[in-house]
Design a protein around this motif. Structure first.
Motif, PDB file in Angstrom:
ATOM      1  N   TRP A 184       0.977  -1.026   0.172  1.00 26.05           N
ATOM      2  CA  TRP A 184       0.041   0.097   0.064  1.00 26.05           C
ATOM      3  C   TRP A 184       0.871   1.216  -0.178  1.00 26.05           C
ATOM      4  CZ3 TRP A 184      -0.356   3.823   3.759  1.00 26.05           C
ATOM      5  CH2 TRP A 184      -1.439   4.808   3.587  1.00 26.05           C
ATOM      6  N   LYS A 185       0.675   1.925  -0.885  1.00 26.70           N
ATOM      7  CA  LYS A 185       1.242   3.215  -0.898  1.00 26.70           C
ATOM      8  C   LYS A 185       0.398   4.543  -1.095  1.00 26.70           C
ATOM      9  CE  LYS A 185       4.949   3.423  -3.618  1.00 26.70           C
ATOM     10  NZ  LYS A 185       5.803   3.356  -4.994  1.00 26.70           N
ATOM     11  N   ALA A 186       0.917   5.446  -0.102  1.00 26.15           N
ATOM     12  CA  ALA A 186       0.015   6.645  -0.163  1.00 26.15           C
ATOM     13  C   ALA A 186       0.891   8.019  -0.780  1.00 26.15           C
ATOM     14  CB  ALA A 186      -0.286   7.157   1.195  1.00 26.15           C
ATOM     15  N   SER A 187       0.094   8.851  -1.399  1.00 26.45           N
ATOM     16  CA  SER A 187       0.890  10.099  -1.964  1.00 26.45           C
ATOM     17  C   SER A 187       1.619  10.792  -0.888  1.00 26.45           C
ATOM     18  CB  SER A 187       0.198  10.838  -2.795  1.00 26.45           C
ATOM     19  OG  SER A 187       0.710  11.925  -3.341  1.00 26.45           O
ATOM     20  N   THR A 188       2.795  11.179  -1.099  1.00 28.17           N
ATOM     21  CA  THR A 188       3.601  12.147  -0.087  1.00 28.17           C
ATOM     22  C   THR A 188       3.610  13.325  -0.508  1.00 28.17           C
ATOM     23  OG1 THR A 188       5.757  11.771  -1.296  1.00 28.17           O
ATOM     24  CG2 THR A 188       5.130  10.298   0.566  1.00 28.17           C
ATOM     25  N   ASP A 189       2.725  13.837  -1.719  1.00 29.85           N
ATOM     26  CA  ASP A 189       2.988  15.205  -2.082  1.00 29.85           C
ATOM     27  C   ASP A 189       2.146  16.292  -1.275  1.00 29.85           C
ATOM     28  OD1 ASP A 189       2.107  17.418  -3.728  1.00 29.85           O
ATOM     29  OD2 ASP A 189       2.182  16.194  -5.702  1.00 29.85           O
ATOM     30  N   PRO A 190       2.599  16.998  -0.709  1.00 24.51           N
ATOM     31  CA  PRO A 190       1.884  18.305   0.243  1.00 24.51           C
ATOM     32  C   PRO A 190       0.841  18.868  -0.422  1.00 24.51           C
ATOM     33  CG  PRO A 190       4.228  19.181  -0.477  1.00 24.51           C
ATOM     34  CD  PRO A 190       4.137  17.628  -1.042  1.00 24.51           C
ATOM     35  N   ASP A 191       0.793  18.903  -1.874  1.00 22.05           N
ATOM     36  CA  ASP A 191      -0.496  19.437  -2.456  1.00 22.05           C
ATOM     37  C   ASP A 191      -1.262  18.544  -2.995  1.00 22.05           C
ATOM     38  OD1 ASP A 191       0.672  22.089  -1.872  1.00 22.05           O
ATOM     39  OD2 ASP A 191       2.107  21.790  -3.679  1.00 22.05           O
ATOM     40  N   PHE A 192      -1.263  17.355  -2.396  1.00 19.43           N
ATOM     41  CA  PHE A 192      -2.172  16.346  -3.143  1.00 19.43           C
ATOM     42  C   PHE A 192      -3.560  16.628  -3.004  1.00 19.43           C
ATOM     43  CE2 PHE A 192      -5.181  12.781  -2.133  1.00 19.43           C
ATOM     44  CZ  PHE A 192      -4.762  11.891  -3.068  1.00 19.43           C
ATOM     45  N   THR A 193      -4.332  17.179  -2.106  1.00 20.13           N
ATOM     46  CA  THR A 193      -5.683  17.386  -2.309  1.00 20.13           C
ATOM     47  C   THR A 193      -5.898  18.577  -3.270  1.00 20.13           C
ATOM     48  OG1 THR A 193      -5.781  16.987   0.180  1.00 20.13           O
ATOM     49  CG2 THR A 193      -7.872  18.230  -0.668  1.00 20.13           C
ATOM     50  N   THR A 194      -5.093  19.599  -3.247  1.00 18.73           N
ATOM     51  CA  THR A 194      -5.313  20.511  -4.460  1.00 18.73           C
ATOM     52  C   THR A 194      -5.286  20.022  -5.992  1.00 18.73           C
ATOM     53  OG1 THR A 194      -4.638  22.171  -3.012  1.00 18.73           O
ATOM     54  CG2 THR A 194      -4.531  22.817  -5.155  1.00 18.73           C
ATOM     55  N   LYS A 195      -4.203  19.122  -5.888  1.00 17.34           N
ATOM     56  CA  LYS A 195      -4.094  18.388  -7.287  1.00 17.34           C
ATOM     57  C   LYS A 195      -5.014  17.539  -7.571  1.00 17.34           C
ATOM     58  CE  LYS A 195       1.118  18.950  -7.388  1.00 17.34           C
ATOM     59  NZ  LYS A 195       2.511  18.412  -7.536  1.00 17.34           N
ATOM     60  N   MET A 196      -5.525  16.925  -6.687  1.00 21.63           N
ATOM     61  CA  MET A 196      -6.586  15.781  -6.978  1.00 21.63           C
ATOM     62  C   MET A 196      -7.620  16.468  -7.298  1.00 21.63           C
ATOM     63  SD  MET A 196      -8.215  13.130  -4.385  1.00 21.63           S
ATOM     64  CE  MET A 196      -9.080  14.417  -3.604  1.00 21.63           C
ATOM     65  N   ARG A 197      -8.063  17.338  -6.451  1.00 25.88           N
ATOM     66  CA  ARG A 197      -9.230  17.948  -6.877  1.00 25.88           C
ATOM     67  C   ARG A 197      -9.508  18.820  -8.294  1.00 25.88           C
ATOM     68  NH1 ARG A 197     -10.854  20.133  -0.652  1.00 25.88           N
ATOM     69  NH2 ARG A 197     -11.307  18.216   0.192  1.00 25.88           N
ATOM     70  N   ARG A 198      -8.297  19.472  -8.446  1.00 26.02           N
ATOM     71  CA  ARG A 198      -8.419  19.851 -10.033  1.00 26.02           C
ATOM     72  C   ARG A 198      -8.473  18.963 -10.944  1.00 26.02           C
ATOM     73  NH1 ARG A 198      -8.512  23.277 -14.081  1.00 26.02           N
ATOM     74  NH2 ARG A 198      -6.399  23.651 -15.023  1.00 26.02           N
ATOM     75  N   ILE A 199      -7.880  17.703 -10.655  1.00 27.04           N
ATOM     76  CA  ILE A 199      -8.208  16.691 -12.008  1.00 27.04           C
ATOM     77  C   ILE A 199      -9.371  16.078 -11.941  1.00 27.04           C
ATOM     78  CG2 ILE A 199      -7.617  14.374 -12.409  1.00 27.04           C
ATOM     79  CD1 ILE A 199      -4.601  15.157 -11.429  1.00 27.04           C
ATOM     80  N   LEU A 200     -10.111  15.931 -10.891  1.00 28.05           N
ATOM     81  CA  LEU A 200     -11.585  15.572 -10.708  1.00 28.05           C
ATOM     82  C   LEU A 200     -12.552  16.589 -11.216  1.00 28.05           C
ATOM     83  CD1 LEU A 200     -11.783  14.042  -7.194  1.00 28.05           C
ATOM     84  CD2 LEU A 200     -11.398  12.703  -9.533  1.00 28.05           C
ATOM     85  N   HIS A 201     -12.382  17.838 -10.968  1.00 24.12           N
ATOM     86  CA  HIS A 201     -13.050  18.799 -11.503  1.00 24.12           C
ATOM     87  C   HIS A 201     -12.886  19.055 -13.213  1.00 24.12           C
ATOM     88  CE1 HIS A 201     -15.250  22.762 -11.668  1.00 24.12           C
ATOM     89  NE2 HIS A 201     -14.356  23.069 -12.772  1.00 24.12           N
ATOM     90  N   LEU A 202     -11.770  18.545 -13.753  1.00 23.39           N
ATOM     91  CA  LEU A 202     -11.594  18.586 -15.214  1.00 23.39           C
ATOM     92  C   LEU A 202     -12.238  17.362 -15.854  1.00 23.39           C
ATOM     93  CD1 LEU A 202      -7.619  19.496 -15.672  1.00 23.39           C
ATOM     94  CD2 LEU A 202      -9.719  20.542 -16.436  1.00 23.39           C
ATOM     95  N   TYR A 203     -12.218  16.134 -15.097  1.00 23.02           N
ATOM     96  CA  TYR A 203     -12.871  15.126 -15.302  1.00 23.02           C
ATOM     97  C   TYR A 203     -14.599  15.337 -15.465  1.00 23.02           C
ATOM     98  CZ  TYR A 203      -8.841  11.986 -14.749  1.00 23.02           C
ATOM     99  OH  TYR A 203      -7.615  11.348 -15.059  1.00 23.02           O
ATOM    100  N   ASP A 204     -14.993  16.033 -14.267  1.00 22.62           N
ATOM    101  CA  ASP A 204     -16.532  16.278 -14.462  1.00 22.62           C
ATOM    102  C   ASP A 204     -16.955  17.337 -14.936  1.00 22.62           C
ATOM    103  OD1 ASP A 204     -16.302  14.285 -12.282  1.00 22.62           O
ATOM    104  OD2 ASP A 204     -16.262  15.653 -10.797  1.00 22.62           O
ATOM    105  N   HIS A 205     -16.066  18.399 -15.234  1.00 20.12           N
ATOM    106  CA  HIS A 205     -16.696  19.548 -15.742  1.00 20.12           C
ATOM    107  C   HIS A 205     -15.451  20.256 -16.841  1.00 20.12           C
ATOM    108  CE1 HIS A 205     -19.764  19.809 -12.780  1.00 20.12           C
ATOM    109  NE2 HIS A 205     -18.785  19.718 -11.849  1.00 20.12           N
ATOM    110  N   PRO A 206     -15.292  19.508 -18.013  1.00 16.73           N
ATOM    111  CA  PRO A 206     -14.572  19.922 -19.283  1.00 16.73           C
ATOM    112  C   PRO A 206     -14.561  21.523 -19.310  1.00 16.73           C
ATOM    113  CG  PRO A 206     -15.317  17.991 -19.513  1.00 16.73           C
ATOM    114  CD  PRO A 206     -16.282  18.330 -18.448  1.00 16.73           C
ATOM    115  N   PRO A 207     -13.653  22.051 -19.677  1.00 16.11           N
ATOM    116  CA  PRO A 207     -13.810  23.447 -19.802  1.00 16.11           C
ATOM    117  C   PRO A 207     -14.278  23.736 -21.237  1.00 16.11           C
ATOM    118  CG  PRO A 207     -11.676  23.104 -19.021  1.00 16.11           C
ATOM    119  CD  PRO A 207     -12.228  21.730 -19.299  1.00 16.11           C
TER     120      PRO A 207
END
Length: 363
Positions: free
Chosen positions: A155-178
């Motif tokens: 099991w491996k977790a992301s160590t990125d300190p900006d994980f939440t911000t980056k993840m939500r940005r990607i999910l937003h692009l998936y859900d709402h393409p510009p």
């Protein structure tokens, strides 16, 4: 000594006769079926010796069934199973067996990294938890209490300190393409070396497909660079000998040429060629935005699921001898897939990553 008086079932009504016939045709329990046949034959006037001969049973068994039906009716047809022998291993001991099975044997002073059923049985008897127990009983005790033999997983977790911000940005692009933009997931697939690849196929039992073993793979490797267009669900790809920033940039120019009037949002991982200064400079001047995944979070890239399908359906169970042959197999599958492609919507809709508090913090 005279013959025993013949025993017959009591007079059976028409409704009871129809019920007996139905049981004799549909009963799944062999005991109930056998008893129903005995009663039905007796109701038809056949004596107990003849019924016993036909069913290969004793006359006493036939007479007992008839007497029981005369006394209790249809309830006598249902078998009354006994509870069996009492358990020799009490509940507390069964609990201890499960606790020990879940323990690391080294914690208990054993030179083992894991239990087998036989070694667990030996430990239980040697330490006095039980006087005697079979391997099968150990297996059944564990099964009854929901303890199963499972593979260890990483099991491996992301160590990125900006994980939440980056993840939500990607999910937003998936859900709402510009509007006026195109979202594509880009990644490399490989290395594509020439080797027999394990796979699955429908075969007669005991006759699996056999593949050769390889000791020398001296024809080099290739790499596939691919992009998943979320608006159409189609895969675009190129297979190259290398996967440097030059190959990556050349691939981006082909994507740009497909949609020259739209801004491209390319979701990709942190592979160094993706961040090369030449690549960044080209993207800045060609209306392309690189959206990088969080570190150690490649599972957020939607194209990973498509790569799994390519590996399963295009390469599984194959043994290509040339790169040309293997490239053709991959291309044929992707063309077939693209003809049936649908727009990609609903990424991980029921996953915990959709929870507003994800990733959850420890209390």
């Amino acid at each position: 000594m005279g013959r025993r008086p013949e025993v017959f079932v009591r007079q059976v009504s028409m409704a009871e006769g129809q019920r007996l016939q139905q049981i004799s045709r549909t009963a799944k329990d062999p005991v109930k079926l056998r008893r129903a046949i005995v009663v039905l034959m007796s109701a038809q006037g056949q004596p107990a010796p003849d019924i016993a001969h036909l069913l290969r049973a004793s006359e006493d068994y036939v007479r007992d069934v008839i007497h029981a039906f005369n006394e209790r009716g249809f309830d006598a047809l249902n078998p009354k199973w006994s509870g069996g022998a009492p358990r020799r291993i009490d509940e507390q001991t069964r609990d201890w067996i499960c606790v020990i099975a879940r323990c690391d044997p080294r914690f208990l002073g054993q030179p083992l990294s894991g239990w087998s059923l036989a070694k667990l049985r030996d430990y239980l008897t040697a330490t006095g938890y039980v006087t005697t127990i079979s391997v099968e009983t150990v297996r059944r005790v564990l099964h009854e209490r929901g303890v199963s033999w499972q593979a260890t997983k990483t099991w491996k977790a992301s160590t990125d300190p900006d994980f939440t911000t980056k993840m939500r940005r990607i999910l937003h692009l998936y859900d709402h393409p510009p509007p006026g933009g195109r979202v594509r997931c880009v990644d490399e697939f490989g290395p594509l070396n020439l080797q027999p690849r394990p796979g699955r196929a429908w075969r007669p039992q005991g006759h699996p497909v056999r593949l050769r073993a390889t000791y020398h793979r001296d024809q080099g490797v290739r790499h596939m660079i691919a992009a998943l267009d979320l608006a159409t669900g189609r895969l675009h790809y190129r297979i190259r000998d290398r996967k440097r920033w030059r190959e990556f940039l050349t691939f981006l120019t082909t994507l740009r040429a497909r949609r020259p009037d739209q801004k491209l949002y390319l979701i990709c991982d942190n592979f160094s060629p993706h961040k090369h200064p030449e690549v960044r400079a080209w993207c800045a001047t060609n209306h392309v935005e690189l959206v990088f995944l969080p570190t150690y979070a490649s599972w957020l890239n939607w194209i990973e699921a498509e790569f799994a399908a390519v590996r399963y359906f295009a390469l599984g169970g194959t043994d290509h001898r040339t790169h040309t042959e293997q490239d053709t197999a991959i291309g044929t599958y992707i063309r077939w897939r693209n003809q049936r492609a649908q727009p990609k919507t609903g990424f991980a809709t029921n996953s915990k990553i959709r929870h507003p508090d994800y990733p959850f913090k420890a209390a």
